[in-house]
Design an enzyme around this catalytic site. Structure first.
Site, short mmCIF file in Angstrom:
data_model
loop_
_atom_site.label_atom_id
_atom_site.label_comp_id
_atom_site.label_asym_id
_atom_site.label_seq_id
_atom_site.Cartn_x
_atom_site.Cartn_y
_atom_site.Cartn_z
N ASP A 1 0.77 -1.38 -0.04
CA ASP A 1 0.08 0.06 0.08
C ASP A 1 0.89 1.48 0.10
O ASP A 1 1.77 1.20 0.59
CB ASP A 1 -0.77 -0.12 1.22
N GLY B 1 -7.33 8.78 7.73
CA GLY B 1 -7.42 9.09 8.97
C GLY B 1 -8.87 9.04 9.46
O GLY B 1 -9.82 8.78 8.79
N SER C 1 -12.50 4.68 5.51
CA SER C 1 -13.21 4.17 6.74
C SER C 1 -14.24 4.94 7.09
O SER C 1 -14.48 5.96 6.72
CB SER C 1 -12.23 4.40 7.88
N ASP D 1 -8.26 0.96 6.89
CA ASP D 1 -7.23 1.01 7.89
C ASP D 1 -7.65 1.60 9.34
O ASP D 1 -7.75 0.81 10.36
CB ASP D 1 -5.97 1.69 7.51
P1 13P Z 1 -8.48 4.96 6.24
O1 13P Z 1 -7.51 6.04 6.98
O2 13P Z 1 -9.92 5.83 5.79
O3 13P Z 1 -8.88 3.75 6.76
O4 13P Z 1 -8.10 4.79 4.80
C1 13P Z 1 -6.83 3.64 4.67
C2 13P Z 1 -6.25 3.95 3.26
O5 13P Z 1 -6.51 4.48 2.20
C3 13P Z 1 -5.12 2.87 3.25
O6 13P Z 1 -4.37 2.96 1.93
O1 G3H Z 2 -3.09 5.16 3.75
C1 G3H Z 2 -2.49 5.09 4.55
C2 G3H Z 2 -2.66 3.76 5.83
O2 G3H Z 2 -3.46 4.15 6.64
C3 G3H Z 2 -1.28 3.67 6.67
O3 G3H Z 2 -0.86 4.26 7.37
O4 G3H Z 2 1.44 4.73 6.92
O5 G3H Z 2 0.49 5.00 9.27
O6 G3H Z 2 0.94 2.86 8.19
P1 G3H Z 2 0.72 4.11 8.04
ZN ZN Z 3 -4.52 4.88 1.44
#
Ligand code: 13P
Ligand code: G3H
Ligand code: ZN
Length: 307
Positions: free
Chosen positions: A81, A181, A213, A255
């Site tokens: 990701d 977020g 989310s 996430d």
């Molecule tokens: P959220 O922060 O809305 O869960 O998005 C996660 C995301 O886009 C990971 O790539």
């Molecule tokens: O889109 C981003 C994800 O929520 C990952 O977040 O870089 O804190 O693991 P992170």
């Molecule tokens: Zn993302």
């Protein structure tokens, strides 16, 4: 069984549903998401960010995911990701562990994004690995994925057509008003559905919704009851995610909802049972809450029963 992103997203596109892509950082989250996939008989995407790799290690996360995928009859994609670091994306491709990578060139100029994405697609396709690219920039500040309001911008449908034709990417992440977020909106979620419709008509590859989310109110209530300071958090409504899916979104990234479920489970358990010191007991309810959240997402996205 482990499969490529392309294979499950092409099916999702034809079937007018979406597959959830869940960020994983540890054993418990991987188990929780896989339990949900089994229970819902759903295809699933397990994804690791650069932050997850810095935390747990690429090889360690890959080993956990591959063991889980091998034991499962569900189609499982192991996806990188928001790969922003070219060398890390290449390492993921060459490792042979990932069946899909995202190259996030959203901070680059259009021309640079095209050039870098093309290079990655060429290497990935030689190894039968899918590539998700990003055009536009999704707002939100996280550990490794961070775009200020000033630098965020929505995807241009005409540019999207040219971008996909030039790069030959397998899936396209677009910016239509979501944010990463827990604090996405002050009031109700707002997505630019007109823009999404135009992008869908302009490109033939499956589209990806990041920052999707929902911050479910019962999980938020549980977190805040036990001391987490997220009272003003607000996510994307299920109705808006469903509408986005009906307009061509095939992969939905989640996430934050897993993070708050984990947080709520641990806070409640430690409050109720202050005498327990065994991490296996402490993490159990957190895992169960994640499974519940993921099952609800799979039902909402229409992927239940499709794996
Ligand atoms: P959220 O922060 O809305 O869960 O998005 C996660 C995301 O886009 C990971 O790539
Ligand atoms: O889109 C981003 C994800 O929520 C990952 O977040 O870089 O804190 O693991 P992170
Ligand atoms: Zn993302």
């Amino acid at each position: 069984m482990i499969v490529t992103l392309s294979s499950i997203l092409q099916k999702a596109r034809r079937g007018h549903y979406a597959v959830g892509a869940f960020n994983v950082n540890n054993l418990e989250t991987i188990q929780a998401v896989m339990d949900a996939a089994e229970a819902e008989r759903s295809p699933v995407i397990l994804q690791t960010s650069e932050g997850a790799i810095a935390y747990a290690g690429m090889e360690e996360l890959a080993a956990l995911v591959h063991v889980a995928a091998k034991k499962s009859k569900r189609p499982v994609v192991f996806h990188l990701d928001h790969g922003k670091n070219f060398d890390l994306v290449m390492e993921a491709i060459e490792s042979g562990w990932y069946t899909s990578v995202m190259f996030d060139g959203s901070a680059l100029s259009f021309e640079e994004n095209v050039a870098m994405t093309k290079k990655i697609v060429a290497c990935a396709h030689k190894r039968k690995i899918s590539v998700e690219a990003e055009l536009g920039a999704i707002a939100g500040i996280e550990d490794f994925v961070s775009v200020s309001e000033k630098n965020a911008h929505l995807t241009n449908p005409e540019q999207a057509r040219t971008f996909v034709a030039k790069t030959k990417c397998d899936a396209l992440a677009i910016a239509i008003g979501t944010r990463h977020g827990a604090f996405k909106y002050e009031h109700e979620s707002q997505l630019d559905f007109g823009r999404l419709k135009k992008i869908s008509e302009s490109v033939s590859v499956p589209l990806v919704l990041h920052g999707a989310s929902g911050v479910p109110s019962h999980i938020k209530a549980l977190c805040t009851k036990y001391g987490c300071e997220i009272a003003s958090a607000k996510g994307v409504s299920d109705a808006h995610v469903k509408k986005a899916v009906s307009l061509g979104i095939c992969k939905v990234n989640i996430d934050t909802d897993l993070r708050i479920a984990f947080d709520a489970g641990i806070r409640k358990f430690l409050h109720d049972k202050p005498e327990v010191i065994d991490p296996r007991e402490i993490l159990g309810p957190a895992k169960d809450l994640i499974t519940k959240v993921v099952r609800q997402k799979m039902k909402m996205l229409g992927s239940s029963g499709k794996g």
